[in-house]
Scaffold this active site. Structure first.
Site, PDB file in Angstrom:
ATOM      1  N   LYS A  76      97.380  50.906  14.491  1.00 34.47           N
ATOM      2  CA  LYS A  76      95.996  50.434  14.591  1.00 34.47           C
ATOM      3  C   LYS A  76      95.344  50.581  13.216  1.00 34.47           C
ATOM      4  O   LYS A  76      95.565  51.583  12.524  1.00 34.47           O
ATOM      5  CB  LYS A  76      95.268  51.296  15.627  1.00 34.47           C
ATOM      6  CG  LYS A  76      93.833  50.881  15.911  1.00 34.47           C
ATOM      7  CD  LYS A  76      93.240  51.764  17.023  1.00 34.47           C
ATOM      8  CE  LYS A  76      91.856  51.328  17.442  1.00 34.47           C
ATOM      9  NZ  LYS A  76      91.318  52.164  18.554  1.00 34.47           N
ATOM     10  N   SER A 151      89.599  49.465  22.541  1.00 31.64           N
ATOM     11  CA  SER A 151      89.493  48.869  21.223  1.00 31.64           C
ATOM     12  C   SER A 151      90.841  48.639  20.552  1.00 31.64           C
ATOM     13  O   SER A 151      90.936  47.847  19.617  1.00 31.64           O
ATOM     14  CB  SER A 151      88.625  49.755  20.333  1.00 31.64           C
ATOM     15  OG  SER A 151      89.259  51.010  20.123  1.00 31.64           O
ATOM     16  N   SER A 175      90.452  53.585  24.928  1.00 26.48           N
ATOM     17  CA  SER A 175      91.008  52.520  24.083  1.00 26.48           C
ATOM     18  C   SER A 175      92.517  52.458  23.977  1.00 26.48           C
ATOM     19  O   SER A 175      93.052  51.532  23.371  1.00 26.48           O
ATOM     20  CB  SER A 175      90.430  52.615  22.682  1.00 26.48           C
ATOM     21  OG  SER A 175      89.142  52.076  22.693  1.00 26.48           O
TER      22      SER A 175
HETATM   23  N1  GLN Z   1      85.004  51.158  25.123  1.00 27.27           N
HETATM   24  C1  GLN Z   1      84.623  52.456  24.651  1.00 27.27           C
HETATM   25  C2  GLN Z   1      83.635  52.322  23.524  1.00 27.27           C
HETATM   26  O1  GLN Z   1      83.312  51.243  23.207  1.00 27.27           O
HETATM   27  C3  GLN Z   1      85.827  53.234  24.222  1.00 27.27           C
HETATM   28  C4  GLN Z   1      86.370  52.818  22.923  1.00 27.27           C
HETATM   29  C5  GLN Z   1      87.458  53.719  22.428  1.00 27.27           C
HETATM   30  O2  GLN Z   1      88.106  54.427  23.206  1.00 27.27           O
HETATM   31  N2  GLN Z   1      87.632  53.704  21.120  1.00 27.27           N
HETATM   32  O3  GLN Z   1      83.158  53.264  22.980  1.00 27.27           O
END
Ligand code: GLN
Length: 487
Positions: A76, A151, A175
């Site tokens: 990532k 994400s 995520s």
């Molecule tokens: N969807 C959640 C957020 O927007 C989690 C994102 C994540 O785990 N990085 O914060």
């Protein structure tokens, strides 16, 4: 080669069936063939990957190979990678070349894994759909009109569409688990502190944790082994022994107590997903597990408390992007204030700005007690719910996501409905617990993941429970047909 497990790849490499250079070239070719459609990669590091593969081949030839030597991986794009752009999918860091490796990258590189490239994501890991990327949305390989989740969407798609045998992501509120679920692969978020966060660009430091996407629990176990452990460079990494994650995969599930929280099966859950989870639970019964209904009564407070705590931490973490030290700087600033304002105004995307504003508000004098402190208290309640539940059961199961992959654009104008996608995942991060998503079936012709939640540092048990299920089911072997060409 795309269908082989990591241990099969490793066996093929040591038997000389193929070299690491061939294997790496094979995945680079697949990226070339398919990634225009998918947009899973932000940067592809061909030359570096092939050079690393060549050294891996030498290591294999000299008989010094470990279980990961020669197997390529994708990261990532928020793991710092020495000499390679690390963008966080933000205009702010579009020109940022990391000057060092994140600890996990360092460890896996030392283990002999060539890096294929850096994967697409929601900007600074904020999102559930991978649509908040400066480099454009990443597409779900099961249906290109749909999101892969976020994400860590790019890392999930890289494995799902077989553009990498394995990849790393991060999970702040879901995520890893949510995109794993939406793309039909396995993904594990370890306990907070199990894996070093050094060199992982911070979103919300008390919640962020790096983890693995793989085709199976066995693959995840091998890579987690390579990256876990105490790191003196990360003050929140925990000094505790790392067990052999593969050793207990075959343990019997007789008598294992599985808790099903009634709050995870209420209103808002797609009934087709509920059916898939129910069939998975039936499989576990056949494997000898005992099912216990439990309650996590504060589940409904997870979204409101997370969306105070995470933005608060983000507003502080992201204050470092000011045009002075890293990345983007606006053109011709008239003075320092103008430079700060325009740099941040031009460099960050809409969702990131929304989080910074919410977080700054929640932390400001006068509101701190009402929002931030209150959210921290709720966080403790959520953590206590899990403690009480784990007095009755060994693991907790439920869905990962209330719905299957949604259409690109369906939620972009409605941040609250996007935040609701995290309902079953966030509470683990608030409590620091490990969790995994395992492919468990299809609903609406799209993959559905089963979530397995363990106690702190119980990754080995979670992997064992996932692995046993993958011995009696084939869901993890399904791959999207549109990208299946080639051997
Ligand atoms: N969807 C959640 C957020 O927007 C989690 C994102 C994540 O785990 N990085 O914060």
């Amino acid at each position: 080669m795309k269908d082989l497990s990591l241990s099969e790849l490793s066996a093929g490499l040591s038997a000389g069936d193929f070299s690491s250079v061939e294997l790496t070239q094979y995945f680079l070719d697949r990226i070339k063939q398919y990634d225009d459609d998918l947009n899973a990669y932000i940067t592809v590091t061909d030359d570096q990957a092939l050079a690393a593969a060549k050294s891996a081949d030498e290591q294999i030839a000299s008989g010094e190979a470990g279980p990961l030597t020669g197997i390529p991986i994708a990261y990532k794009d928020l793991f710092c990678t020495d000499g390679v752009r690390t963008s966080c999918a933000s205009k702010m860091l579009d020109n940022f070349i990391a000057p060092y490796n994140a600890t996990v990258v360092e460890k896996l590189t030392a283990a002999g894994m060539p890096m294929l490239g850096k994967t697409n994501m929601d900007e600074f890991a904020m999102g559930s759909s991978n649509e908040n990327s400066y480099y454009g949305a990443c597409k779900n390989p099961w249906d290109l009109e749909r999101v892969p989740g976020g994400s860590s969407g790019g890392s999930a798609v890289a494995v799902s569409a077989q553009l990498a045998p394995v990849s790393l992501g991060t999970d702040t509120g879901g995520s890893i688990r949510q995109p794993a679920s939406l793309t039909g692969i396995s993904g594990i978020k370890p306990t907070y502190g199990r894996v070093s966060r050094f060199g992982m660009i911070a979103y919300a430091s008390s919640l962020d944790q790096g983890g693995v996407f793989g085709k199976s629990a066995a693959d995840c176990a091998l890579v987690l082994q390579g990256m876990a452990g105490f790191d003196p460079k990360d003050s929140t990494s925990i000094e505790i022994d790392v067990p052999d994650f593969s050793a207990g995969l075959n343990d019997s599930l007789k008598g294992v107590k599985i808790g099903l929280p009634k709050e995870f099966f209420g209103e808002g859950l797609d009934s087709a997903i509920a059916d898939v989870i129910d069939s998975a639970i039936q499989e576990y019964k056949k494997l000898g597990a005992e099912i216990v209904e439990i309650s996590l009564p504060n589940t409904h407070l997870a979204i409101p408390s997370y969306y105070v705590i995470a933005p608060a931490e983000a507003s502080s973490n992201l204050s470092r992007f000011d045009g002075v030290r890293y990345g983007y700087r606006c053109e011709d600033p008239k003075d320092l204030t103008d430079m700060y304002m325009r740099t941040r105004g031009e460099g960050f995307g809409t969702e990131v700005k929304r989080r910074i504003m919410t977080g700054t508000y929640a932390l400001s004098a006068g509101y701190y007690d009402a929002y931030y402190l209150k959210a921290q208290k709720v966080r403790r309640l959520i953590s206590n719910d899990f403690k009480a539940a784990f007095e009755q059961v060994d693991v907790i199961m439920g869905p990962v996501s209330p719905e299957t992959a949604f259409k690109i654009g369906a939620k972009t104008d409605d941040p609250i409905s996007m935040y609701l996608a995290d309902i079953y995942t966030l509470s683990l991060n608030l409590a620091g617990l490990p969790g995994m998503s395992v492919p468990a079936g299809m609903a609406n012709n799209l993959p559905v993941g089963l979530q397995i939640i363990g106690q702190s540092f119980d990754e080995a048990k979670i992997l064992n429970i996932a692995y046993q299920y993958q011995q009696v089911t084939d869901w993890h072997k399904q791959a999207p047909t549109a990208f299946a060409e080639g051997k």
